[in-house]
Design a protein around this motif. Structure first.
Motif, PDB file in Angstrom:
ATOM      1  N   TYR A 338      85.194  24.485 -53.065  1.00 14.51           N
ATOM      2  CA  TYR A 338      83.760  24.604 -53.340  1.00 14.51           C
ATOM      3  C   TYR A 338      83.039  24.827 -52.022  1.00 14.51           C
ATOM      4  CZ  TYR A 338      84.776  22.989 -58.040  1.00 14.51           C
ATOM      5  OH  TYR A 338      85.280  22.901 -59.315  1.00 14.51           O
ATOM      6  N   LEU A 339      81.926  25.538 -52.089  1.00 14.82           N
ATOM      7  CA  LEU A 339      81.224  25.933 -50.870  1.00 14.82           C
ATOM      8  C   LEU A 339      79.717  25.938 -51.103  1.00 14.82           C
ATOM      9  CD1 LEU A 339      81.750  26.964 -47.954  1.00 14.82           C
ATOM     10  CD2 LEU A 339      81.660  29.293 -48.875  1.00 14.82           C
ATOM     11  N   GLY A 340      78.987  25.612 -50.040  1.00  9.85           N
ATOM     12  CA  GLY A 340      77.531  25.604 -50.088  1.00  9.85           C
ATOM     13  C   GLY A 340      76.980  24.206 -49.922  1.00  9.85           C
ATOM     14  N   GLY A 341      75.779  24.127 -49.359  1.00  6.62           N
ATOM     15  CA  GLY A 341      75.128  22.834 -49.190  1.00  6.62           C
ATOM     16  C   GLY A 341      74.856  22.504 -47.738  1.00  6.62           C
ATOM     17  N   PRO A 342      74.199  21.376 -47.476  1.00  7.88           N
ATOM     18  CA  PRO A 342      73.780  21.023 -46.115  1.00  7.88           C
ATOM     19  C   PRO A 342      74.927  20.674 -45.174  1.00  7.88           C
ATOM     20  CG  PRO A 342      73.323  19.227 -47.632  1.00  7.88           C
ATOM     21  CD  PRO A 342      73.744  20.394 -48.472  1.00  7.88           C
ATOM     22  N   SER A 344      77.900  22.527 -45.285  1.00  4.54           N
ATOM     23  CA  SER A 344      78.723  23.723 -45.070  1.00  4.54           C
ATOM     24  C   SER A 344      77.801  24.915 -44.809  1.00  4.54           C
ATOM     25  CB  SER A 344      79.672  23.956 -46.245  1.00  4.54           C
ATOM     26  OG  SER A 344      78.977  24.058 -47.478  1.00  4.54           O
ATOM     27  N   VAL A 345      77.613  25.793 -45.789  1.00  5.49           N
ATOM     28  CA  VAL A 345      76.693  26.921 -45.610  1.00  5.49           C
ATOM     29  C   VAL A 345      75.293  26.439 -45.964  1.00  5.49           C
ATOM     30  CG1 VAL A 345      76.152  29.287 -46.234  1.00  5.49           C
ATOM     31  CG2 VAL A 345      78.533  28.540 -46.159  1.00  5.49           C
ATOM     32  N   ARG A 346      74.505  26.120 -44.953  1.00  5.67           N
ATOM     33  CA  ARG A 346      73.182  25.555 -45.151  1.00  5.67           C
ATOM     34  C   ARG A 346      72.253  26.592 -45.799  1.00  5.67           C
ATOM     35  NH1 ARG A 346      75.879  23.910 -40.863  1.00  5.67           N
ATOM     36  NH2 ARG A 346      75.804  21.738 -40.166  1.00  5.67           N
ATOM     37  N   GLY A 347      71.222  26.097 -46.449  1.00  3.75           N
ATOM     38  CA  GLY A 347      70.299  26.984 -47.145  1.00  3.75           C
ATOM     39  C   GLY A 347      70.678  27.232 -48.588  1.00  3.75           C
ATOM     40  N   PHE A 348      71.854  26.761 -48.998  1.00  9.49           N
ATOM     41  CA  PHE A 348      72.290  26.844 -50.383  1.00  9.49           C
ATOM     42  C   PHE A 348      72.446  25.423 -50.934  1.00  9.49           C
ATOM     43  CE2 PHE A 348      73.400  30.844 -48.540  1.00  9.49           C
ATOM     44  CZ  PHE A 348      73.265  31.783 -49.561  1.00  9.49           C
ATOM     45  N   SER A 349      72.277  25.275 -52.233  1.00  5.33           N
ATOM     46  CA  SER A 349      72.419  23.962 -52.853  1.00  5.33           C
ATOM     47  C   SER A 349      73.878  23.508 -52.793  1.00  5.33           C
ATOM     48  CB  SER A 349      71.931  24.000 -54.305  1.00  5.33           C
ATOM     49  OG  SER A 349      70.551  24.313 -54.360  1.00  5.33           O
ATOM     50  N   MET A 350      74.089  22.217 -53.043  1.00  5.05           N
ATOM     51  CA  MET A 350      75.414  21.623 -52.893  1.00  5.05           C
ATOM     52  C   MET A 350      76.423  22.320 -53.803  1.00  5.05           C
ATOM     53  SD  MET A 350      76.476  19.202 -50.922  1.00  5.05           S
ATOM     54  CE  MET A 350      77.926  18.190 -50.621  1.00  5.05           C
ATOM     55  N   TYR A 351      77.461  22.907 -53.181  1.00  4.21           N
ATOM     56  CA  TYR A 351      78.576  23.551 -53.878  1.00  4.21           C
ATOM     57  C   TYR A 351      78.095  24.561 -54.915  1.00  4.21           C
ATOM     58  CZ  TYR A 351      81.162  19.727 -51.738  1.00  4.21           C
ATOM     59  OH  TYR A 351      81.700  18.858 -50.831  1.00  4.21           O
ATOM     60  N   SER A 352      77.080  25.326 -54.581  1.00  2.00           N
ATOM     61  CA  SER A 352      76.460  26.262 -55.535  1.00  2.00           C
ATOM     62  C   SER A 352      76.617  27.704 -55.097  1.00  2.00           C
ATOM     63  CB  SER A 352      74.976  25.903 -55.709  1.00  2.00           C
ATOM     64  OG  SER A 352      74.841  24.606 -56.249  1.00  2.00           O
ATOM     65  N   ILE A 353      77.801  28.026 -54.566  1.00  2.00           N
ATOM     66  CA  ILE A 353      78.155  29.400 -54.216  1.00  2.00           C
ATOM     67  C   ILE A 353      79.419  29.775 -54.986  1.00  2.00           C
ATOM     68  CG2 ILE A 353      79.082  30.855 -52.360  1.00  2.00           C
ATOM     69  CD1 ILE A 353      77.247  29.501 -50.417  1.00  2.00           C
ATOM     70  N   GLY A 354      79.468  31.002 -55.486  1.00  2.00           N
ATOM     71  CA  GLY A 354      80.703  31.488 -56.077  1.00  2.00           C
ATOM     72  C   GLY A 354      80.713  31.501 -57.588  1.00  2.00           C
ATOM     73  N   PRO A 355      81.916  31.588 -58.182  1.00  2.00           N
ATOM     74  CA  PRO A 355      82.044  31.726 -59.636  1.00  2.00           C
ATOM     75  C   PRO A 355      81.334  30.599 -60.382  1.00  2.00           C
ATOM     76  CG  PRO A 355      84.150  32.133 -58.576  1.00  2.00           C
ATOM     77  CD  PRO A 355      83.223  31.637 -57.513  1.00  2.00           C
ATOM     78  N   GLN A 356      80.628  30.984 -61.472  1.00  2.00           N
ATOM     79  CA  GLN A 356      79.922  29.990 -62.277  1.00  2.00           C
ATOM     80  C   GLN A 356      79.839  30.481 -63.713  1.00  2.00           C
ATOM     81  OE1 GLN A 356      76.473  30.261 -63.498  1.00  2.00           O
ATOM     82  NE2 GLN A 356      76.330  32.421 -62.896  1.00  2.00           N
ATOM     83  N   SER A 357      79.584  29.550 -64.597  1.00  2.00           N
ATOM     84  CA  SER A 357      79.450  29.850 -66.026  1.00  2.00           C
ATOM     85  C   SER A 357      78.318  29.017 -66.593  1.00  2.00           C
ATOM     86  CB  SER A 357      80.760  29.538 -66.762  1.00  2.00           C
ATOM     87  OG  SER A 357      80.616  29.707 -68.160  1.00  2.00           O
ATOM     88  N   GLU A 358      77.286  29.692 -67.052  1.00  2.00           N
ATOM     89  CA  GLU A 358      76.128  29.026 -67.668  1.00  2.00           C
ATOM     90  C   GLU A 358      75.530  27.969 -66.742  1.00  2.00           C
ATOM     91  OE1 GLU A 358      76.937  27.673 -71.658  1.00  2.00           O
ATOM     92  OE2 GLU A 358      78.505  29.206 -71.891  1.00  2.00           O
ATOM     93  N   GLY A 359      75.525  28.268 -65.448  1.00  2.00           N
ATOM     94  CA  GLY A 359      74.934  27.355 -64.476  1.00  2.00           C
ATOM     95  C   GLY A 359      75.872  26.292 -63.948  1.00  2.00           C
ATOM     96  N   ASP A 360      77.111  26.236 -64.440  1.00  2.00           N
ATOM     97  CA  ASP A 360      78.105  25.277 -63.936  1.00  2.00           C
ATOM     98  C   ASP A 360      79.046  26.003 -62.979  1.00  2.00           C
ATOM     99  OD1 ASP A 360      77.044  23.285 -65.521  1.00  2.00           O
ATOM    100  OD2 ASP A 360      78.440  23.650 -67.182  1.00  2.00           O
ATOM    101  N   TYR A 361      79.188  25.479 -61.780  1.00  2.00           N
ATOM    102  CA  TYR A 361      80.001  26.130 -60.756  1.00  2.00           C
ATOM    103  C   TYR A 361      81.460  25.703 -60.908  1.00  2.00           C
ATOM    104  CZ  TYR A 361      75.638  27.735 -58.947  1.00  2.00           C
ATOM    105  OH  TYR A 361      74.417  28.374 -58.842  1.00  2.00           O
ATOM    106  N   LEU A 362      82.335  26.693 -60.931  1.00  2.00           N
ATOM    107  CA  LEU A 362      83.730  26.476 -61.285  1.00  2.00           C
ATOM    108  C   LEU A 362      84.660  26.451 -60.076  1.00  2.00           C
ATOM    109  CD1 LEU A 362      83.854  28.940 -64.325  1.00  2.00           C
ATOM    110  CD2 LEU A 362      83.242  26.497 -64.312  1.00  2.00           C
ATOM    111  N   GLY A 363      84.142  26.686 -58.869  1.00  2.12           N
ATOM    112  CA  GLY A 363      84.982  26.725 -57.688  1.00  2.12           C
ATOM    113  C   GLY A 363      85.741  28.025 -57.580  1.00  2.12           C
ATOM    114  N   GLY A 364      86.472  28.191 -56.484  1.00  3.89           N
ATOM    115  CA  GLY A 364      87.229  29.412 -56.241  1.00  3.89           C
ATOM    116  C   GLY A 364      88.581  29.115 -55.638  1.00  3.89           C
ATOM    117  N   GLU A 365      89.460  30.097 -55.670  1.00  2.00           N
ATOM    118  CA  GLU A 365      90.818  29.942 -55.158  1.00  2.00           C
ATOM    119  C   GLU A 365      90.970  30.413 -53.718  1.00  2.00           C
ATOM    120  OE1 GLU A 365      93.069  30.423 -59.480  1.00  2.00           O
ATOM    121  OE2 GLU A 365      93.130  32.076 -58.026  1.00  2.00           O
ATOM    122  N   ALA A 366      89.921  30.981 -53.147  1.00  2.00           N
ATOM    123  CA  ALA A 366      89.958  31.402 -51.750  1.00  2.00           C
ATOM    124  C   ALA A 366      88.546  31.314 -51.173  1.00  2.00           C
ATOM    125  CB  ALA A 366      90.505  32.822 -51.620  1.00  2.00           C
TER     126      ALA A 366
END
Length: 469
Positions: A338-342, A344-366
């Motif tokens: 999981y990626l994003g948040g204060p 890791s990559v600042r300026g994005f919400s906590m773990y809110s980068i990458g694959p998602q479904s209906e607003g739920d973030y599913l994480g990634g394999e790379a």
């Protein structure tokens, strides 16, 4: 902190009118004094005996390894240095409340003219100790209650029970720790635990019940940890509105994995490093020792630090990871990155980068993430040399990406996909050090490269944790 005491080889001469002796009547023996000073500082001495006083339940054989170097000292300065080092090793065992050192001339029938005796006066910890404290994790806090039985069998073993109640995670566990005599860095531990965590970015609740064993050891300048973990994992929905993709992941699974971690760390501080570098590489293989979860997982972290002019520090960091499912089953939402948040990559919400479904973030394999940071003292240096040293001004540039890969394609296609849709951000803020374990950040962030589905935090963002990009 204890004190190293060195007693004089001869008593000081007493003189004065009250003793009926005048200073002028006494032969001060200057040549003899110089000769004794030479013996103390330049000539060889022999440590004949080392005593340890105050022992109760501690076995002496475990301490022999820690004090052995004292016998190798060749002069008084060397004796004091090696005695201090031995004291530090005794305290590192975690079984003594304090340790005092006394260096004296040797006594007894076998005493040599240049012989010394070294005595370590110790006070053992109580058989049972309790603790209450608060901890800061990656953008979460928790209250921790602990019960510890130090030195259970007299050889620096430790039995610990810990209960933690936090904003996102509740856990309790029982652990047993055993160091190798003479090599505290080589140690073995067994842990029983139950952890319940809530992950609102995925609308997921996870409960893990498991056992793990760890063996830690140094090799040259590196530290290694070998670990086996067996866990019964239960995944569930955190809300009625959880997406179908999350509901599909719900249920029970058994995970049995072997992992290896290597760490090289030459930084002078883990929170505000001014120089040095760190490298952490972790590999995990699941499925070959049982369970119904199979994957190979690799990730790394690199950080470099360089002091510049005006007490400023330039820091660069790079993270990356790859998850390869083994067999026919896809990877689990609990094992992905999981990626994003204060933190890791600042300026994005906590773990809110990458694959998602209906607003739920599913994480990634790379994933990969990089950061460039400039830390400077506060403007005009308020509180210089005291409270002001806990703060730093922070300028940053972050970038990263998180995705799933098609493993039927080649490495070039994988790199191309990781280079697509890069999220990045820049900004400035203030950093506060909390002891030597955590830090707080208050930054003004400007996110860039935002993709559809990403959640951003445009403006002021607060972060707390122990691990930052």
């Amino acid at each position: 902190m204890g004190t190293v005491h060195a007693r004089s080889l001869d008593p000081l001469p007493m003189q004065g009118p009250e003793l009926g002796v005048q200073a002028d009547d006494i032969d001060l023996g200057e040549p003899e004094h110089q000769e004794k000073q030479e013996v103390l500082e330049n000539k060889d001495v022999v440590v004949q005996h080392v005593h340890i006083g105050g022992l109760g339940r501690t076995k002496e054989d475990i301490l022999t390894y820690e004090i052995a170097d004292v016998f190798r000292a060749k002069n008084l300065i060397d004796v004091m240095k090696k005695s201090h080092e031995a004291r530090q090793r005794l305290l590192r065992l975690g079984i003594f409340r304090h340790v005092e050192v006394v260096i004296d001339t040797a006594e007894g029938a076998d005493a040599l003219p240049n012989g010394l005796d070294v005595t370590f006066e110790v006070k053992e910890l109580r058989r049972m100790t309790g603790s209450y404290n608060t901890m800061v994790g990656n953008n979460e806090g928790s209250m921790v209650l602990g019960l510890k039985l130090p030195n259970v069998f007299g050889r620096a073993e430790k039995l610990t029970f810990q209960f933690s109640y936090g904003t996102k995670e509740t856990s309790y566990g029982l652990s047993f720790f055993k160091p190798q005599p003479g090599h505290f860095e080589r140690n073995f531990s067994v842990n029983l635990y139950k952890v319940t965590g809530q992950f609102p970015w995925s609308s997921l609740r996870e409960t893990d019940r498991g056992v793990s064993t760890e063996f830690s050891f140094p090799v040259w300048r590196t530290n290694h940890t070998l670990k086996w973990e067996g866990a019964w994992r239960e995944l569930g929905c955190l809300a009625r509105t959880s997406s179908f993709a999350v509901r599909e992941e719900s249920g029970h699974s058994l995970k049995s994995s072997l992992s290896h971690t290597m760490v090289i760390d030459t930084r002078n501080s883990t929170i505000f490093p001014r120089k040095g570098a760190s490298l952490k590489i972790n590999q995990e293989l699941a499925g070959y020792t049982g369970g119904d979860v199979s994957f190979l997982k690799e990730d790394f972290e690199i950080q470099l630090n360089k002091t510049l002019f005006w007490d400023s520090v330039l820091s660069t960091s790079l993270w990356g990871g790859l998850l390869l499912p083994l067999g026919d089953k896809p990877s689990s939402i609990a094992d992905r990155f999981y990626l994003g948040g204060p933190t890791s990559v600042r300026g994005f919400s906590m773990y809110s980068i990458g694959p998602q479904s209906e607003g739920d973030y599913l994480g990634g394999e790379a994933y990969w993430a990089g950061g460039l940071h400039l830390y400077t003292p506060l403007p005009f240096r308020p509180g210089r040399g005291s409270f002001g040293e806990l703060f730093r001004t922070h300028f940053f540039l972050n970038a990263g990406n998180l995705c799933n890969l098609n493993y039927g394609e080649g490495p070039r296609a994988h790199l191309s996909k990781l280079a697509e849709c890069i999220r990045w951000s820049y900004g400035a803020g203030i950093v506060l050090r909390l002891g030597n374990i955590a830090r707080l950040e208050l930054n003004y962030c400007i996110p860039m490269g935002v993709q559809s589905g990403d959640r951003i935090c445009d403006g002021v963002q607060f972060g707390a944790g122990i691990r930052f990009l």
